[in-house]
Design a protein around this motif. Sequence first.
Motif, short mmCIF file in Angstrom:
data_model
loop_
_atom_site.label_atom_id
_atom_site.label_comp_id
_atom_site.label_asym_id
_atom_site.label_seq_id
_atom_site.Cartn_x
_atom_site.Cartn_y
_atom_site.Cartn_z
N LEU A 149 0.83 -1.20 0.00
CA LEU A 149 0.00 0.00 0.00
C LEU A 149 0.86 1.25 0.00
CD1 LEU A 149 -2.99 -0.63 2.43
CD2 LEU A 149 -3.06 -0.27 -0.03
N PHE A 150 1.98 1.20 0.73
CA PHE A 150 2.87 2.35 0.76
C PHE A 150 3.41 2.63 -0.65
CE2 PHE A 150 7.24 4.04 1.26
CZ PHE A 150 6.91 5.25 1.83
N PRO A 160 0.25 8.45 -7.06
CA PRO A 160 -0.46 9.71 -7.35
C PRO A 160 0.40 10.96 -7.19
CG PRO A 160 -1.86 8.22 -6.11
CD PRO A 160 -0.50 7.62 -6.10
N PRO A 161 1.18 11.13 -6.08
CA PRO A 161 2.00 12.34 -6.00
C PRO A 161 3.11 12.39 -7.04
CG PRO A 161 2.47 10.89 -4.15
CD PRO A 161 1.26 10.34 -4.83
N ALA A 209 -7.37 13.55 -4.40
CA ALA A 209 -8.49 13.21 -5.27
C ALA A 209 -8.10 12.14 -6.28
CB ALA A 209 -8.98 14.47 -5.99
N LEU A 210 -6.92 12.30 -6.88
CA LEU A 210 -6.45 11.34 -7.88
C LEU A 210 -6.23 9.95 -7.26
CD1 LEU A 210 -5.39 10.82 -10.80
CD2 LEU A 210 -3.12 11.49 -9.97
N GLY A 211 -5.67 9.94 -6.06
CA GLY A 211 -5.37 8.65 -5.42
C GLY A 211 -6.39 8.24 -4.39
N ALA A 212 -7.62 8.77 -4.50
CA ALA A 212 -8.63 8.52 -3.47
C ALA A 212 -8.81 7.04 -3.11
CB ALA A 212 -9.96 9.15 -3.88
N PRO A 213 -8.95 6.13 -4.09
CA PRO A 213 -9.14 4.71 -3.71
C PRO A 213 -7.97 4.16 -2.90
CG PRO A 213 -9.70 5.07 -6.02
CD PRO A 213 -9.04 6.32 -5.55
N LEU A 214 -6.74 4.56 -3.26
CA LEU A 214 -5.57 4.06 -2.54
C LEU A 214 -5.50 4.64 -1.14
CD1 LEU A 214 -2.91 4.39 -5.40
CD2 LEU A 214 -3.98 2.29 -4.56
N PHE A 257 2.70 11.37 1.45
CA PHE A 257 1.25 11.22 1.29
C PHE A 257 0.69 9.99 1.98
CE2 PHE A 257 1.16 14.70 -1.66
CZ PHE A 257 -0.13 15.19 -1.51
N PRO A 258 1.22 8.79 1.75
CA PRO A 258 0.66 7.64 2.48
C PRO A 258 0.86 7.75 3.98
CG PRO A 258 2.61 7.01 1.20
CD PRO A 258 2.25 8.39 0.78
#
Length: 258
Positions: free
Chosen positions: A38-39, A45-46, A110-115, A241-242
């Motif tokens: 997940l990381f 996205p970023p 917003a772009l990586g919302a599911p993740l 971000f994560p």
Amino acid sequence: MGNPWLSARARANPLSDLLSGLGLLITGAGLVLRRARLFGLGLIPPLITSVLFVALFATASFLSQRIAVWLTPFADGWPGVEALRALVSLLVIAISGLLLVLLFTATTLALGAPLYDRISEEVDAHAGNYNAAPSESWLHALWSTLTLLLKVVAITLPVGLLFLLVGLIPVIGGVLAAIGSALFGGWMVTLEMIGSPAGRRGIRTLAQRQRLLCRDPWLVLGFGVPTFLLLSIPALSLLLFPIATAAGTLLTRRLVAR
């Protein structure tokens, strides 16, 4: 009995809360790094959005001198006009950076919302039960994201202009503008970072998130200011971000429990 949304909890030790907010980032890093897949996905996205926003920042920096001249036509012929315009140029770069960091954060989330939702959900599951609200439809969630971006711009532009004017105060203006930008940026970044965990609890509008943060401002700033400053560094922002998503989930849990 007062409305819990409108009352901020009195804190006896602000320094302790600031350090606790910073500690949430460290705890979030530990939680995310134990979920290596997940990381890794959370870095994508970023990586995509940073290319665009670095280009925008470079453009703003390139045009800053011209903007400074446009903002100070009254100074033509002054003995210190070059020094004044150099200062205004630096302030324009700083305020552009403030706006772009906040937009970069909102766009990347917003772009990586599911993740990022997945990371936040796993941290919530690890930390314990909570009262979940009914899920939003994807169309409503998209609309909420777009309106958030517009509100971030609408709030940041006038505040950025205010910091620009403050920065022109001789001697102390630059310091005040820098401190104000860090505090404001940290608060706004936190409003964005708690979006996923707060939304699962039915706290979805910007005003509702604002009231939630006001429950413990020092804790919020302890988390938000370091996050904002680290997001201002392109290489570190990819890694953050994560981590900040996990830490924002922990922060949300603590604030909701107030």
